[in-house]
Design an enzyme around this catalytic site. Structure first.
Site, PDB file in Angstrom:
ATOM      1  N   HIS A 356     -42.406  10.296  89.281  1.00  0.00           N
ATOM      2  CA  HIS A 356     -42.382   9.043  88.248  1.00  0.00           C
ATOM      3  C   HIS A 356     -42.573   9.424  87.159  1.00  0.00           C
ATOM      4  CE1 HIS A 356     -43.202   5.855  91.970  1.00  0.00           C
ATOM      5  NE2 HIS A 356     -41.952   5.840  91.327  1.00  0.00           N
ATOM      6  N   ARG A 499     -21.633  -8.410  83.505  1.00  0.00           N
ATOM      7  CA  ARG A 499     -20.605  -8.284  84.578  1.00  0.00           C
ATOM      8  C   ARG A 499     -21.262  -8.641  85.888  1.00  0.00           C
ATOM      9  NH1 ARG A 499     -17.345  -2.614  85.720  1.00  0.00           N
ATOM     10  NH2 ARG A 499     -19.391  -2.284  86.809  1.00  0.00           N
ATOM     11  N   GLU A 598      -8.555  -3.760  85.178  1.00  0.00           N
ATOM     12  CA  GLU A 598      -8.695  -2.471  85.687  1.00  0.00           C
ATOM     13  C   GLU A 598      -7.641  -1.994  86.753  1.00  0.00           C
ATOM     14  OE1 GLU A 598     -13.155  -1.629  86.273  1.00  0.00           O
ATOM     15  OE2 GLU A 598     -13.203  -3.596  86.951  1.00  0.00           O
ATOM     16  N   ASP A 622     -11.417   2.784  86.161  1.00  0.00           N
ATOM     17  CA  ASP A 622     -10.514   2.239  87.256  1.00  0.00           C
ATOM     18  C   ASP A 622      -8.968   2.230  86.883  1.00  0.00           C
ATOM     19  OD1 ASP A 622     -12.048   2.004  89.445  1.00  0.00           O
ATOM     20  OD2 ASP A 622     -13.324   0.487  88.622  1.00  0.00           O
ATOM     21  N   ARG A 632     -11.309   8.492  91.436  1.00  0.00           N
ATOM     22  CA  ARG A 632     -12.053   8.860  90.588  1.00  0.00           C
ATOM     23  C   ARG A 632     -13.407   9.643  91.190  1.00  0.00           C
ATOM     24  NH1 ARG A 632     -14.427   3.270  88.527  1.00  0.00           N
ATOM     25  NH2 ARG A 632     -16.444   4.368  87.677  1.00  0.00           N
ATOM     26  N   CYS A 669     -14.033  -0.795  77.962  1.00  0.00           N
ATOM     27  CA  CYS A 669     -15.518  -0.225  78.323  1.00  0.00           C
ATOM     28  C   CYS A 669     -15.606   0.829  79.408  1.00  0.00           C
ATOM     29  CB  CYS A 669     -16.298  -1.581  78.841  1.00  0.00           C
ATOM     30  SG  CYS A 669     -15.662  -2.267  80.095  1.00  0.00           S
TER      31      CYS A 669
HETATM   32  C1  PEP Z   1     -14.240   0.967  84.448  1.00  0.00           C
HETATM   33  O1  PEP Z   1     -13.886   1.023  85.702  1.00  0.00           O
HETATM   34  O2  PEP Z   1     -14.073   1.341  83.477  1.00  0.00           O
HETATM   35  C2  PEP Z   1     -15.668   0.236  84.268  1.00  0.00           C
HETATM   36  C3  PEP Z   1     -16.040   0.276  82.988  1.00  0.00           C
HETATM   37  O3  PEP Z   1     -16.218   0.100  85.573  1.00  0.00           O
HETATM   38  P1  PEP Z   1     -17.053   1.043  86.326  1.00  0.00           P
HETATM   39  O4  PEP Z   1     -17.108   2.286  85.670  1.00  0.00           O
HETATM   40  O5  PEP Z   1     -18.457   0.441  86.576  1.00  0.00           O
HETATM   41  O6  PEP Z   1     -16.354   0.871  87.510  1.00  0.00           O
HETATM   42 MG    MG Z   2     -14.693  -0.278  87.276  1.00  0.00          MG
END
Ligand code: PEP
Ligand code: MG
Length: 763
Positions: A356, A499, A598, A622, A632, A669
């Protein structure tokens, strides 16, 4: 449980150390004297079935089931319907929580969820108790061998002190547990002082026992306060560690051992030391490194009690500025006790990266090295030390040349960070005045302070599955609500985009989902899973909605791939809203509901989707995998995974245009948002918000400031029509170079221009 579910029996069965038998350990409803006497194998009975399958078992007519086994000791012939949930730790069943009813009854999905939640809440309690009980269990020979192999694998040095370096210094190696460089005077934390302090036991053994128990009581109160303080300062992840410590002090077995020892020794301190020594020895022999390191939690707690018994508060000697704190082990308690402003680094003789304390150091960005054998003896208080957390090396009394080298490296990093941090309060705006929101992707409460530190415009993506993956069991609705509310409050008045669960695919948990899918990334993941598990989904939606009362929460649906899917999710949101209305709970009635783009199908039908939602956020992690057909997570095709592929840019462009036509905001994002080469192109494609790793925000801000939106648009047009990802890379590099930010196309040259710019005094 029995009361809540209106059942006649609730029983807890636990596995022993051999893990292949379950023993009835507690019950309401079965005969009391059956406790400890009903023992069944994992392949026996319905209770065994739940453990064996590692999933809940629900049976209306238990006695008709082929696995039904009757144990006369329990008097259970009167019971008919049966429901059980296993307690699972690291894929191993450690027990089963079961309820039974006299009358035949059908348990509802909600009942199963309640039982599962309860089983998960029980798990850490059981685990702690078992760890404490483990003191006394001899280790098998193969476990001992495993411990040795584990140590060797982690490169834990057996003899730590290397030959003296030229120049008189000493170099020692350990495990780098938190990155960074520190140069400062050694400050040994007086672990030994407590050991050496004089203690005269009272002449009455009863008084001695009372004193020891009072010390336990005081230590417990102190832990309460410390936990609260740490929780306030650094978040619940930190506070949770202290709750574990409190559990140890409340453990009946621990207290009984203390009392027994004090009666035998007639000396409270000796009793405490003896019990701690036994625990330490036993824990150190556990094969699993995570559990082995929990020994230090017991040690930390023990020392706290010892200090109270001796009547000393902890050693609070003032630290010199930039101190390299040398300790036996990095204990969580130190973080509450030390003046962290003055701590340059923490190095320790024992411990590993999963302790920890090491986790705390990483979270607080304090360079740390653990497992440096012999370090306490090898260094002198006050002598200079260099700590290289990246390499896991420490140098005591290093020569001037080495100090110079490390000072230069440290200065370079500091100049760049300072320069970037100086822009914290400034909004990200291009040279010609286009405002770009730079927000942070966050998943744990301990990340929240990074949002502040790096000057992010709120949270563009709060990944709710991360607390679930990090949690010891699925958080219930109330816990989720508390968490989301805390996050929303922390960033207010800036906004947070929460999300809904994005589980499945590579983010798998045992509780949910379809097992053994051929193609999990194309299977029942993300919003698809939430729609299948509607009860869980609705509970999460209610928690998010309730956290939205402050008006700064946006609700985001991941991986939507079609309009009917969006509509279905929105219907469930409506139901959740209705449930809150019925219960009279407040929430933001105008909460924006958006979705993530995505999947190519979403990008290509973005106009239709945009008409029925309030915002888009493009998830390029994604989107890249689905557009380029590159998993990925698969390292064999990693060289093909490039978000700067023109095909991905085309889909980003299509989504952005659709959003503008519908008049809704669009953000991005994925990790791409933090890629310097991508930033000019994304700005050029009209993306209004980039959300990425918090520490990346200052660098992206630096780029945005240097850009001209018109020029970026022109570059994006060329990139959009390019034939290859390499061409797009080159275009991004050219824009950065022309903006004076990159002196060669290689991204490794990135820090130098920032340092030079800072040195020229250009903000
Ligand atoms: C993405 O797919 O770009 C995303 C932000 O979500 P995650 O990486 O959590 O799948
Ligand atoms: Mg994603």
């Amino acid at each position: 449980m029995a009361k809540r579910l209106d059942a006649d029996v609730c029983s807890l069965y636990l596995c022993g150390s051999d893990l292949d038998r379950l023993t009835l350990r507690a019950t309401v409803g079965l005969r009391r004297d059956a406790v400890g006497n009903v023992v069944l194998r994992l392949d026996e009975g319905l209770v065994g079935l739940a453990a064996e399958r590692m999933e809940p078992v629900v049976i209306d007519r238990a006695s008709e089931h082929p696995r039904y086994k009757y144990f006369p000791e329990t008097g259970e012939e009167r019971f008919e319907s049966f429901m059980a949930a296993p307690l699972i730790v690291r894929n191993v069943p450690i027990g089963v929580l079961a309820v039974q009813t006299v009358n035949v009854r059908r348990f509802e999905q909600g009942d199963v969820e309640t039982l599962l939640t309860c089983a998960q809440l029980l798990m850490p309690v059981v685990l702690n108790a078992q760890l404490i009980d483990a003191a006394g269990l001899p280790l098998l020979e193969e476990q001992r061998v495993a411990v040795d192999e584990e140590l060797a694998q982690h490169g834990i040095p057996i003899t730590g002190v290397k030959p003296a370096r030229a120049g008189g210094g000493i170099e020692l190696a350990g495990i780098g547990t938190a990155r960074g460089i520190a140069i400062g005077p050694v400050s040994k934390l007086g672990q030994m002082d407590l050991e050496r302090m004089e203690y005269t036991p009272s002449s009455s053994v009863e008084q001695e026992e009372r004193d020891l128990m009072q010390a336990v009581h005081d230590a417990r109160r102190e832990l309460d306060d410390t936990g609260e303080e740490m929780g306030e300062q650094f978040g619940p992840d930190f506070a949770a560690v202290f709750n574990t410590h409190i559990q140890i002090l409340e453990d009946k077995g621990f207290l009984a051992k203390l009392k027994e020892a004090v009666r035998a020794e007639r000396d409270g301190l000796a009793a405490l030391r003896g019990v701690l020594a036994v625990y330490r020895k036993q824990f150190e022999r556990i094969a699993d490194p995570y559990f082995r390191e929990r020994a230090w939690d017991v040690e930390d707690v023990g020392r706290r009690v010892m200090a109270r018994l001796l009547g000393v508060r902890h050693d609070t000697a003032p630290l010199p500025e930039g101190a390299v704190v040398v300790v036996d082990n990095i204990l969580p308690g130190y973080f509450a006790r030390l003046d962290l402003e003055k701590v340059g680094a923490i190095i320790s003789e024992h411990g590993g990266p999963t302790s920890h304390g090491a986790i705390f150091a990483r979270t607080l960005e304090i360079p740390a090295i653990s497992g440096i054998a012999g370090v306490l003896d090898a260094c002198r208080p006050g002598e200079l030390a260099i700590v290289d957390g990246d390499e896991g090396k420490v140098y005591f009394s290093p020569d001037e040349h080495l100090v110079g080298e490390y000072e230069r490296a440290q200065q370079r990093a500091a100049v760049a960070i300072q320069h970037l941090d100086a822009m914290r309060a400034r909004p990200a705006e291009t040279r010609d005045g286009r405002r770009i929101r730079l927000s942070a992707n966050v998943g744990l409460v301990s990340d929240l302070r990074l949002v502040e530190q790096h000057g992010a415009d709120g949270i563009g993506l709060f990944r709710t599955e991360l607390p679930v993956l990090a949690h010891r069991g699925f958080p219930d609705e109330y816990e989720q609500e508390q968490l989301y509310e805390r996050v929303a409050r922390a960033v207010a008045p800036r906004s947070v985009t929460i999300r809904t669960l994005d589980l499945g695919g590579d983010k798998d948990i045992a509780e949910f989902g379809v097992e053994n899918e051929e193609n999990p990334q194309l299977g029942c993941r993300s919003i698809r899973l939430s729609l299948e598990e509607e009860g869980v989904f609705r509970a999460q939606l209610r928690a998010i909605l309730r956290a939205s009362v402050g008006g700064n929460v946006r609700l985001m649906l991941p991986m939507v791939s079609s309009l009917p899917e969006l509509r279905q999710a929105k219907r469930v949101i409506e139901v959740a809203r209705g449930e809150l209305d019925d219960a009279g709970h407040a929430y933001d009635r105008d909460i924006p509901i958006g979705l993530m783009i995505e999947v190519p199908s979403a990008a290509l039908t973005a106009d239709a989707l945009a008409r029925e939602c309030d915002f888009f956020s493009i998830g390029t992690n994604d989107l890249t995998q689905y557009t380029l057909a590159v998993d990925r997570t698969n390292e064999h095709v990693a060289h093909l995974y490039t978000p700067l592929h023109p095909a991905v840019l085309a889909l980003i462009d299509a989504s952005g245009r659709a959003a503008r036509r519908a008049g809704i905001p669009v953000s991005l994002c994925g990790e791409m948002a933090g890629n310097p080469l991508a930033v000019p192109i994304l700005v050029g494609l009209g993306i209004e918000e980039l959300s990425g790793t918090p520490s990346g925000v200052p660098v992206i801000k630096e780029i945005v400031h240097a850009l001209d939106a018109g020029e970026a648009e022109a570059a994006a047009r060329v990139a959009r029509d390019a034939g290859t990802a390499e061409e797009v890379h080159a275009i991004g590099g050219r824009v950065l170079r022309e903006a004076g930010l990159l002196d060669h196309a290689d991204i490794g040259g990135w820090l130098r221009p920032i340092v030079e710019k800072a040195e020229r005094g250009v903000a």
